[in-house]
Design a protein around this motif. Structure first.
Motif, PDB file in Angstrom:
ATOM      1  N   PRO A 153       0.824  -1.204   0.000  1.00 36.22           N
ATOM      2  CA  PRO A 153       0.000   0.000   0.000  1.00 36.22           C
ATOM      3  C   PRO A 153       0.862   1.260   0.000  1.00 36.22           C
ATOM      4  O   PRO A 153       2.043   1.212   0.332  1.00 36.22           O
ATOM      5  CB  PRO A 153      -0.775  -0.114   1.323  1.00 36.22           C
ATOM      6  CG  PRO A 153       0.177  -0.834   2.233  1.00 36.22           C
ATOM      7  CD  PRO A 153       0.964  -1.780   1.345  1.00 36.22           C
ATOM      8  N   SER A 155       1.590   4.380   2.102  1.00 35.41           N
ATOM      9  CA  SER A 155       1.414   4.580   3.538  1.00 35.41           C
ATOM     10  C   SER A 155       2.033   5.899   3.970  1.00 35.41           C
ATOM     11  O   SER A 155       3.184   6.190   3.639  1.00 35.41           O
ATOM     12  CB  SER A 155       2.064   3.423   4.313  1.00 35.41           C
ATOM     13  OG  SER A 155       1.719   3.474   5.678  1.00 35.41           O
ATOM     14  N   GLY A 182      -9.064   2.358  -5.717  1.00 36.31           N
ATOM     15  CA  GLY A 182      -8.512   2.236  -4.379  1.00 36.31           C
ATOM     16  C   GLY A 182      -9.101   3.266  -3.445  1.00 36.31           C
ATOM     17  O   GLY A 182      -9.915   4.105  -3.852  1.00 36.31           O
ATOM     18  N   ASP A 197      -3.334   4.888   4.901  1.00 35.98           N
ATOM     19  CA  ASP A 197      -2.856   4.055   3.799  1.00 35.98           C
ATOM     20  C   ASP A 197      -3.828   4.124   2.630  1.00 35.98           C
ATOM     21  O   ASP A 197      -5.043   4.266   2.831  1.00 35.98           O
ATOM     22  CB  ASP A 197      -2.738   2.581   4.225  1.00 35.98           C
ATOM     23  CG  ASP A 197      -1.562   2.313   5.143  1.00 35.98           C
ATOM     24  OD1 ASP A 197      -0.850   3.274   5.500  1.00 35.98           O
ATOM     25  OD2 ASP A 197      -1.372   1.133   5.513  1.00 35.98           O
ATOM     26  N   TRP A 198      -3.306   4.003   1.427  1.00 32.79           N
ATOM     27  CA  TRP A 198      -4.125   3.856   0.214  1.00 32.79           C
ATOM     28  C   TRP A 198      -3.828   2.491  -0.358  1.00 32.79           C
ATOM     29  O   TRP A 198      -2.690   2.190  -0.727  1.00 32.79           O
ATOM     30  CB  TRP A 198      -3.775   4.931  -0.804  1.00 32.79           C
ATOM     31  CG  TRP A 198      -4.781   5.120  -1.911  1.00 32.79           C
ATOM     32  CD1 TRP A 198      -5.791   6.028  -1.957  1.00 32.79           C
ATOM     33  CD2 TRP A 198      -4.854   4.405  -3.168  1.00 32.79           C
ATOM     34  NE1 TRP A 198      -6.498   5.942  -3.137  1.00 32.79           N
ATOM     35  CE2 TRP A 198      -5.935   4.938  -3.903  1.00 32.79           C
ATOM     36  CE3 TRP A 198      -4.115   3.360  -3.738  1.00 32.79           C
ATOM     37  CZ2 TRP A 198      -6.298   4.481  -5.163  1.00 32.79           C
ATOM     38  CZ3 TRP A 198      -4.478   2.887  -4.991  1.00 32.79           C
ATOM     39  CH2 TRP A 198      -5.548   3.453  -5.692  1.00 32.79           C
ATOM     40  N   ARG A 199      -4.865   1.640  -0.399  1.00 30.37           N
ATOM     41  CA  ARG A 199      -4.692   0.315  -0.987  1.00 30.37           C
ATOM     42  C   ARG A 199      -5.708   0.124  -2.095  1.00 30.37           C
ATOM     43  O   ARG A 199      -6.810   0.681  -2.072  1.00 30.37           O
ATOM     44  CB  ARG A 199      -4.843  -0.806   0.038  1.00 30.37           C
ATOM     45  CG  ARG A 199      -6.141  -0.810   0.815  1.00 30.37           C
ATOM     46  CD  ARG A 199      -6.545  -2.191   1.282  1.00 30.37           C
ATOM     47  NE  ARG A 199      -7.361  -2.872   0.275  1.00 30.37           N
ATOM     48  CZ  ARG A 199      -8.248  -3.828   0.576  1.00 30.37           C
ATOM     49  NH1 ARG A 199      -8.432  -4.204   1.834  1.00 30.37           N
ATOM     50  NH2 ARG A 199      -8.951  -4.406  -0.386  1.00 30.37           N
ATOM     51  N   TYR A 378       1.703  -3.993   7.446  1.00 29.57           N
ATOM     52  CA  TYR A 378       0.642  -3.637   6.503  1.00 29.57           C
ATOM     53  C   TYR A 378      -0.418  -4.730   6.511  1.00 29.57           C
ATOM     54  O   TYR A 378      -0.450  -5.610   5.647  1.00 29.57           O
ATOM     55  CB  TYR A 378       1.222  -3.447   5.102  1.00 29.57           C
ATOM     56  CG  TYR A 378       2.273  -2.362   5.034  1.00 29.57           C
ATOM     57  CD1 TYR A 378       1.969  -1.055   5.415  1.00 29.57           C
ATOM     58  CD2 TYR A 378       3.567  -2.644   4.603  1.00 29.57           C
ATOM     59  CE1 TYR A 378       2.930  -0.060   5.374  1.00 29.57           C
ATOM     60  CE2 TYR A 378       4.533  -1.652   4.544  1.00 29.57           C
ATOM     61  CZ  TYR A 378       4.208  -0.370   4.935  1.00 29.57           C
ATOM     62  OH  TYR A 378       5.157   0.615   4.896  1.00 29.57           O
ATOM     63  N   ASP A 380      -3.452  -4.255   5.938  1.00 33.40           N
ATOM     64  CA  ASP A 380      -4.582  -3.642   5.226  1.00 33.40           C
ATOM     65  C   ASP A 380      -5.493  -4.663   4.551  1.00 33.40           C
ATOM     66  O   ASP A 380      -6.700  -4.424   4.399  1.00 33.40           O
ATOM     67  CB  ASP A 380      -4.063  -2.686   4.146  1.00 33.40           C
ATOM     68  CG  ASP A 380      -3.144  -1.608   4.682  1.00 33.40           C
ATOM     69  OD1 ASP A 380      -2.501  -1.832   5.718  1.00 33.40           O
ATOM     70  OD2 ASP A 380      -3.049  -0.537   4.064  1.00 33.40           O
TER      71      ASP A 380
END
Length: 395
Positions: A153, A155, A182, A197-199, A378, A380
């Motif tokens: 991700p 972060s 996302g 975070d961007w996942r 992570y 996520d």
């Protein structure tokens, strides 16, 4: 649009520089149509059109948009440049009489404002914002220009608490080469700091190029603590690899493009207590090589103090995949480690050479103490897509 006056002798543009003030005067002058005329019959000069800028002065308050207004001719273009790099983009109003920046000013920054009118007049001025002793900064992962695995991700960990999460999230712009879907999700990092975070909805597609522009200069993160600069990073997604760890059958398999590459015996954490391994998906955080592992650093007393080869970090709480030659008798047979996934020297060295930071380790089985937490490295991927989306401050 230029205004044409047939009696003017020569074309010229008048540019006024009023440094340190917020009042600009644009002299709008005639452009020649190519015909000669007597000076005593020329049209009188037009009255200058005033342009004003806010904020103004040398100690202006931060956190406000820049506004440029014209009392006369319509504005064509405005450029606002900051002393710390970058520009404040904005738009001219429909009537052409004003321009407003889309972003706000940052503390302790000098700004230069240049305005151009439709008739070709131009002017320049500047102002400065007062410094702030309350500043917020951040750290980005992955690093700039890196290649990562399909589960990595984006972060962002903040050095100080973020109260205005929605305002901050709006300034975090993610772009991908293939329009990957996302979302951002906020959490408290394992360190205790605020983190977002961007996942993707699903694992990244190999070859995806990803960039983040954190346009945070001028954003108040809350309680008067400001961001005073922008940040950026970009990375590329590498090959499609997944490491599958079967805790109950004591096997580790490396999958590439959905196909089995290798299946090796291993021994994970002793079940039934704190030494058990985690289940769920962990993301390879770092390849740390040979490191000293001491049990007291993870709350296990004086159980061990070893130099460990081929160490691959999976969580902040101390779970690794690594070489564990002292545990040879249990590989493929039983889980008898202190929480890590141990292999022979040769198997661990081989895996170490194959995996990339950002590869997912999907750990399944009953011999576990629970699921990897969201913030423990992570984690996520251990929440549904709908639940992940709900962690955005903009939902």
């Amino acid at each position: 649009m230029s205004r044409t006056h047939p009696h003017a002798r020569t074309p010229h543009r008048n540019r006024n520089l009023l440094a340190g003030t917020a009042a600009l005067t644009v002299a709008l002058t005639a452009c020649s149509a190519g015909g000669a005329a007597r000076a005593d019959t020329a049209d009188p000069p037009e009255k200058p059109a005033g342009i004003s800028v806010t904020p103004e002065g040398e100690h202006a308050g931060a956190g406000e948009p820049v506004r440029v207004r014209s009392a006369g001719d319509s504005l064509k273009d405005v450029t606002v440049s900051g002393s710390k790099g970058g520009k404040l983009d904005g738009k001219v109003s429909s009537d052409g009489k004003s321009w407003t920046s889309g972003r706000k000013t940052a503390p302790g920054t000098s700004y230069t404002v240049e305005a151009e009118t439709e008739s070709g007049g131009s002017a320049k001025t500047g102002f400065a914002t007062a410094a702030s002793d309350q500043v917020n900064t951040l750290n980005l992962a992955p690093g700039h220009g890196t290649a990562v695995g399909i589960a990595q991700p984006l972060s962002v960990v903040f050095d100080h608490p973020v109260k205005n999460k929605a305002a901050v999230e709006r300034r975090l712009q993610v772009s991908t080469s293939n329009n990957t879907e996302g979302s951002w999700g906020w959490m408290r990092d394992y360190s205790g700091k605020d983190r977002v975070d961007w996942r993707p909805k699903d694992y990244w597609k190999p070859g995806t190029k990803v960039s983040l522009k954190a346009n945070l200069g001028g954003v108040d993160s809350g309680a008067g603590r400001w961001f005073v600069r922008d940040y950026a990073t970009h990375f590329t997604v590498g090959r499609d690899q997944v490491v599958k760890v079967d805790l109950d059958n004591h096997r580790l398999r490396l999958m590439r493009d959905g196909r089995l590459v290798e299946d090796v015996p291993m021994s994970a954490g002793t079940p039934g207590g704190d030494k058990a391994s985690w289940r769920g998906t962990a993301v390879l955080m770092a390849k740390e090589g040979t490191i000293n592992m001491r049990s007291e650093t993870v709350g296990l007393g004086d159980a061990y103090d070893k130099m460990v080869d081929s160490s691959m970090r999976l969580t902040w709480s101390g779970m690794y995949a690594h070489a564990a030659p002292w545990n040879t008798a249990h590989f493929g047979k039983a889980n008898k480690s202190s929480g890590c996934v141990g292999m022979s020297d040769d198997d661990a060295a081989w895996l170490y050479g194959q995996v990339q930071v950002g590869d997912p380790f999907e750990m399944t089985g009953n011999d576990a103490k629970g699921t990897v937490a969201l913030n423990n490295g992570y984690g996520d991927w251990n929440t549904s897509w709908a639940s992940w989306q709900s962690l955005s401050a903009l939902r």
